[in-house]
Enzyme design. Structure first.
Site, PDB file in Angstrom:
ATOM      1  N   PRO A 166      24.610 -27.443 -19.107  1.00 37.30           N
ATOM      2  CA  PRO A 166      23.307 -27.300 -18.420  1.00 37.30           C
ATOM      3  C   PRO A 166      23.426 -27.859 -16.908  1.00 37.30           C
ATOM      4  O   PRO A 166      23.676 -28.977 -16.723  1.00 37.30           O
ATOM      5  CB  PRO A 166      22.602 -28.693 -19.139  1.00 37.30           C
ATOM      6  CG  PRO A 166      23.558 -29.568 -19.778  1.00 37.30           C
ATOM      7  CD  PRO A 166      24.795 -28.662 -20.092  1.00 37.30           C
ATOM      8  N   ASP A 215      27.001 -31.170 -14.007  1.00 36.35           N
ATOM      9  CA  ASP A 215      26.769 -31.132 -15.467  1.00 36.35           C
ATOM     10  C   ASP A 215      25.539 -32.150 -15.519  1.00 36.35           C
ATOM     11  O   ASP A 215      25.692 -33.487 -15.468  1.00 36.35           O
ATOM     12  CB  ASP A 215      28.010 -31.462 -16.134  1.00 36.35           C
ATOM     13  CG  ASP A 215      27.731 -31.223 -17.483  1.00 36.35           C
ATOM     14  OD1 ASP A 215      26.501 -31.489 -18.220  1.00 36.35           O
ATOM     15  OD2 ASP A 215      28.797 -31.045 -18.417  1.00 36.35           O
ATOM     16  N   HIS A 216      24.283 -31.767 -15.976  1.00 32.42           N
ATOM     17  CA  HIS A 216      23.285 -32.704 -16.008  1.00 32.42           C
ATOM     18  C   HIS A 216      23.403 -33.743 -17.103  1.00 32.42           C
ATOM     19  O   HIS A 216      22.665 -34.549 -17.133  1.00 32.42           O
ATOM     20  CB  HIS A 216      21.984 -31.856 -16.314  1.00 32.42           C
ATOM     21  CG  HIS A 216      20.555 -32.317 -15.661  1.00 32.42           C
ATOM     22  ND1 HIS A 216      20.658 -33.711 -15.262  1.00 32.42           N
ATOM     23  CD2 HIS A 216      19.397 -31.831 -15.279  1.00 32.42           C
ATOM     24  CE1 HIS A 216      19.540 -34.089 -14.839  1.00 32.42           C
ATOM     25  NE2 HIS A 216      18.795 -32.908 -14.683  1.00 32.42           N
ATOM     26  N   ARG A 217      24.410 -33.362 -18.179  1.00 28.47           N
ATOM     27  CA  ARG A 217      24.615 -34.448 -19.127  1.00 28.47           C
ATOM     28  C   ARG A 217      25.120 -35.581 -18.705  1.00 28.47           C
ATOM     29  O   ARG A 217      24.960 -36.524 -19.457  1.00 28.47           O
ATOM     30  CB  ARG A 217      25.281 -33.664 -20.346  1.00 28.47           C
ATOM     31  CG  ARG A 217      24.698 -32.584 -20.845  1.00 28.47           C
ATOM     32  CD  ARG A 217      25.813 -31.902 -21.853  1.00 28.47           C
ATOM     33  NE  ARG A 217      26.998 -31.227 -21.144  1.00 28.47           N
ATOM     34  CZ  ARG A 217      27.748 -30.835 -21.772  1.00 28.47           C
ATOM     35  NH1 ARG A 217      27.710 -30.449 -23.105  1.00 28.47           N
ATOM     36  NH2 ARG A 217      28.851 -30.226 -21.018  1.00 28.47           N
ATOM     37  N   ILE A 256      25.565 -36.311 -14.871  1.00 25.82           N
ATOM     38  CA  ILE A 256      24.944 -36.723 -13.670  1.00 25.82           C
ATOM     39  C   ILE A 256      23.514 -36.285 -13.517  1.00 25.82           C
ATOM     40  O   ILE A 256      22.809 -35.277 -13.875  1.00 25.82           O
ATOM     41  CB  ILE A 256      25.835 -36.108 -12.677  1.00 25.82           C
ATOM     42  CG1 ILE A 256      27.078 -36.406 -12.467  1.00 25.82           C
ATOM     43  CG2 ILE A 256      24.998 -36.272 -11.349  1.00 25.82           C
ATOM     44  CD1 ILE A 256      27.937 -35.551 -11.801  1.00 25.82           C
TER      45      ILE A 256
END
Length: 657
Positions: free
Chosen positions: A453, A629-631, A633
């Protein structure tokens, strides 16, 4: 000496470039020819140092493994070629063992009473050259036959070279780090009975391994016709050995001389054969159990035939010789992969059962276990469909050199069920233009982004002052042959910032419940080449000056364009910077390079009006694009990261605070 085409994993390759000319003086590992195929571009290194005497190929020629490329005159090679390899140092094969045994029977060996100095040389270790990794003896040491004297290493093997004679070490002719090949003298040994000892090493392995078979047979009375027979551990020449493989199970019908158990020590790997034909009634050992001589391994219920009558013992012993010879021959290669075995998955019980049905020696079985190969899937090339070590290597190489099939299998779910292309013949048709090899191998890696993501944070950095300072410095750097680009300053600033924000240089843990935080910073720097984008790694930029970074960036870029990057140059990065340079554009969304969690994109800087509170000032503004990577950061963390970076680039002196 002739330098030939090595095994490059394909049947044929094209000579793309000849990197030397007649009369050149070259060193070991200097590249001499660039070969290309549809799978790879490979630089062939020289195996010796010397002067190029002739070049036997031309650009555009097709060559295969073993084809002569260049002839090099080397004094060392000449000496090594003229000196014959002692018979005792040659690889032991069944034919040489039999020939020497016959010779011993016909003509007894007479030992020489006078002392003689014997050269111990590099045997055939399966590669053209190797490095001396460790010297295990000193001048004056007393050594016995088969005592290890030197450890030699190559990219394929680590082998302990044994002494072929017993005596006193007279001299050591190599040192650690030397490059050696077959026939090069390692040490000289002073022996009082050289005539006798030089003939023993070749026959000793066979005598040691065939003797246990004879001993086990002699334990059974010749008159025995039936009954339970215990097959025990023979004399392996060591106090203890480990049961590495059990080749039968209770209830199996076995033939006389059929292998039952593989016992291994640090010196040998031996298949223990059944002394009778019958049915396996009990197995007394387990895998990885330590056993010693005389310990019961298997109980066999003998069926109706005499147990190993004396006249038949000789053929049985001869039958075991090829197995022993092959074990001795392949042992070095098996040793090589012991360190790698910790990284390989163990075979399942079903796969081990399949392996047990295949006709193969212990060294081959051990190699297959370490490489995770099911022997039933390997095509045998030996006599009576016996699997050889080369068959296992060929099978593994075949799997490794079929990347297209692997990539399709790996990326099929990633493609999310995309249908095949429609038929365009009604609209003028078309033809498929092949992608470069670099583009093809990038497809599976890029497809991993479907699972990430990803979000991109954009920002602008005022580099007006930084660019002015760079302009003052680049003239001096240019005189020193150094290209000082803005990228060197950006790399230094980002490395400084990653020490404060370690999550941006981390990796999402496999269980997705934590983040692996790296102890060092290794920064990938994307470089555009004619074949596509490649990403060599800048090591520890946080520990280097801007000048050092500029030098290394230039070297990495040149190696990338010249196709001279090694696999190590491309491994280990935990953050990447990619720059469009002066190509154009205002912003873009770079793709996170898994397993990394962030990548910084740099677009061309442009002069823009910036409000100072009273009016507009012309400023050189650098667009930044941080994809993450939004998981791992959060958006706020990403915005804070780019904001800090803009301040560092606006005044690089902040790094010193």
């Amino acid at each position: 000496m002739q330098i030939k085409t090595p095994d490059i994993g394909v049947d044929k390759a094209t000579v793309a470039e000849i990197l030397v000319k007649v009369g050149d003086t070259i060193a070991v590992d200097d590249s001499i020819v660039l070969l290309e195929s549809d799978k790879a571009s490979v630089e062939v290194p020289s195996t010796v140092a010397g002067v190029v005497k002739s070049i036997t190929v031309s650009e555009g020629d097709e060559v295969s493994e073993g084809a002569v490329l260049v002839e090099v005159e080397s004094a060392d090679a000449a000496v090594a070629d003229e000196a014959p390899v002692p018979k005792a140092a040659q690889a032991v094969t069944a034919e040489t063992v039999k020939a020497e045994l016959v010779a011993e029977e016909k003509a007894p060996v007479t030992a020489s009473a006078s002392a003689q100095v014997v050269d111990v040389k590099v045997p055939d270790i399966g590669v053209e050259k190797a490095l001396v990794g460790e010297i295990l003896v000193q001048v004056g040491d007393e050594i016995a036959v088969d005592d290890s004297i030197v450890v030699v290493e190559s990219d394929k093997a680590t082998v302990e070279v044994p002494s072929t004679v017993a005596g006193t070490v007279e001299s050591i002719t190599v040192k650690e780090g030397d490059t050696v090949k077959e026939g090069v003298v390692l040490i000289t040994v002073k022996t009082a009975s050289a005539g006798n000892e030089t003939t023993q090493p070749a026959s000793r392995p066979t005598e040691q391994a065939s003797a246990p078979v004879a001993e086990v047979k002699q334990e059974q009375p010749a008159s025995a016709q039936a009954g339970s027979v215990d097959v025990t551990v023979p004399d392996l020449g060591v106090d203890k050995a480990t049961v590495s493989e059990i080749l039968v199970k209770v209830g199996d019908q076995v033939e006389k001389d059929q292998s039952l158990v593989v016992a291994e020590s640090d010196k040998a790997s031996v298949e223990v054969p059944s002394t009778v034909a019958g049915v396996v009634k009990a197995i007394h050992v387990e895998l990885n159990q330590s056993v010693s001589q005389g310990a019961a391994l298997v109980t066999v219920e003998a069926q109706g035939s005499a147990v190993a009558e004396k006249p038949q013992s000789a053929p049985a012993e001869k039958k075991s010789e090829p197995v022993v010879a092959k074990t001795a021959e392949t042992q070095p290669a098996v040793k090589t992969d012991v360190s790698a075995s910790a990284q390989t998955e163990k075979l399942s019980k079903e796969q081990q059962a399949e392996n047990a049905k295949v006709y193969a020696g212990p060294a081959v079985r051990k190699l297959a276990r370490e490489l995770g190969v099911v022997l039933a899937q390997v095509k045998a090339s030996g006599p009576h469909e016996r699997l050889m070590k080369d068959d296992v290597f060929a099978y593994v190489k075949g799997r490794l050199t079929a990347p297209q099939a692997t990539a399709v299998a790996a990326t099929a779910p990633v493609a999310s069920g995309l249908p095949s292309l429609p038929d365009f013949s009604a609209f003028g048709g078309g033809e498929v233009a092949p992608m470069t090899r670099l583009q093809q191998v990038s497809v599976p890696q890029l497809s991993l982004n479907n699972f990430i993501p990803q979000v991109t944070q954009f920002d602008l950095a005022d580099i007006t002052e930084l660019e002015a300072w760079r302009g003052e410095l680049k003239g001096k750097f240019k005189q020193d042959g150094i290209s000082l680009t803005i990228l060197a300053f950006i790399a230094k600033a980002v490395a400084f910032l990653l020490k404060e924000e370690p999550y941006f240089a981390g990796h999402l843990a496999d269980d997705q419940k934590g983040v692996l935080l790296r102890n060092e910073i290794h920064m990938g720097i994307a470089v555009a080449t004619p074949d596509g984008l490649t990403v060599p790694v800048l090591r520890n930029p946080d520990q280097k000056s801007i000048k050092q970074i500029a030098i290394e960036l230039g070297e990495l870029s040149k190696k990338a364009r010249d196709k001279k990057l090694s696999p190590k140059d491309l491994q280990g990065a935990n953050f990447t910077i990619t720059s469009l340079g002066s190509i154009g554009g205002t912003a873009f969304t770079p793709l996170v390079n898994w397993p990394q969690v962030a990548i910084l994109g740099i677009s061309p800087a442009t002069m823009q009006p910036v409000w100072n509170g009273e009016g507009f000032d012309p400023k050189l503004m650098l667009p930044l694009s941080l994809s993450y990577d939004h998981r791992v950061i959060n958006g706020a963390d990403a915005a804070r990261f780019t904001n800090k970076l803009t301040k560092l680039l606006a005044d690089i002196r902040n790094i010193l605070l």
